[in-house]
Structures are given as structure tokens and as C-alpha cells.
Design a protein around this motif. Structure first.
Motif, short mmCIF file in Angstrom:
data_model
loop_
_atom_site.label_atom_id
_atom_site.label_comp_id
_atom_site.label_asym_id
_atom_site.label_seq_id
_atom_site.Cartn_x
_atom_site.Cartn_y
_atom_site.Cartn_z
N SER A 42 77.21 -33.40 -82.34
CA SER A 42 77.70 -34.44 -83.23
C SER A 42 78.62 -33.99 -83.98
O SER A 42 79.11 -32.79 -83.97
CB SER A 42 76.44 -34.71 -83.97
OG SER A 42 76.09 -33.78 -85.20
N THR A 43 79.32 -34.62 -84.64
CA THR A 43 80.35 -34.40 -85.52
C THR A 43 79.88 -33.30 -86.47
O THR A 43 80.73 -32.32 -86.79
CB THR A 43 81.24 -35.61 -86.14
OG1 THR A 43 81.48 -36.59 -85.08
CG2 THR A 43 82.35 -35.25 -87.12
N ASP A 44 78.77 -33.64 -87.27
CA ASP A 44 78.17 -32.81 -88.37
C ASP A 44 78.05 -31.47 -87.57
O ASP A 44 78.38 -30.33 -88.37
CB ASP A 44 77.11 -33.25 -88.94
CG ASP A 44 77.32 -34.75 -89.63
OD1 ASP A 44 78.51 -34.74 -90.06
OD2 ASP A 44 76.32 -35.36 -89.96
N GLU A 45 77.61 -31.21 -86.60
CA GLU A 45 77.29 -30.03 -85.68
C GLU A 45 78.45 -29.32 -85.47
O GLU A 45 78.71 -27.91 -85.68
CB GLU A 45 76.43 -30.13 -84.50
CG GLU A 45 74.96 -30.62 -84.74
CD GLU A 45 74.44 -31.12 -83.38
OE1 GLU A 45 73.21 -30.71 -83.38
OE2 GLU A 45 75.09 -31.79 -82.56
N SER A 48 79.95 -27.95 -89.01
CA SER A 48 79.14 -26.66 -89.30
C SER A 48 79.65 -25.70 -88.44
O SER A 48 79.64 -24.63 -89.00
CB SER A 48 77.97 -27.17 -89.13
OG SER A 48 77.12 -26.07 -89.37
#
Length: 60
Positions: A42-45, A48
Motif C-alpha cells: 500500500s502507499t502507507d507501506e 514507511s
């Protein structure tokens, strides 16, 4: 010649023939295509992971 002296003939402005100068063409390899990739993250991953990569660089 002492320190700081110079030959005035070296200070004359020299002319160059423009035909003898090779120019660099910065647009020679321009590309107008597209690039894409697929990822299971995902974008968040991804953000991060980028943050952890930046942290690793700053600790070197």
C-alpha cells in the motif's frame, strides 16, 4: 620575469572559430514515454519503507 609579472601578449583577447567548437545537445536522448509499475504494498507501506531507507542513510 619576477613574481607577479606577465607577458602582455598572453592577455590579448583570443578569437575562436565557432565551427571548431563541439556543442552538447542536452535534448539528444529525450524520452516522452510513460513509466509504471505494480506493487503489492500500500502507499502507507511504501512511505514507511522510504522513511526507513532515509534513516539508514543518515546513520552512515
Amino acid at each position: 620575469m619576477g613574481f607577479g609579472s606577465y607577458d602582455e601578449s598572453e592577455q590579448q583577447q583570443r578569437t575562436r572559430n565557432a565551427d571548431d567548437v563541439e556543442a552538447v545537445n542536452v535534448h539528444e536522448n529525450d524520452h516522452d514515454g510513460q513509466m509504471s509499475f505494480e506493487s503489492d504494498l500500500s502507499t502507507d507501506e511504501l512511505v514507511s519503507k522510504l522513511g526507513s531507507m532515509k534513516d539508514d542513510e543518515s546513520s552512515d
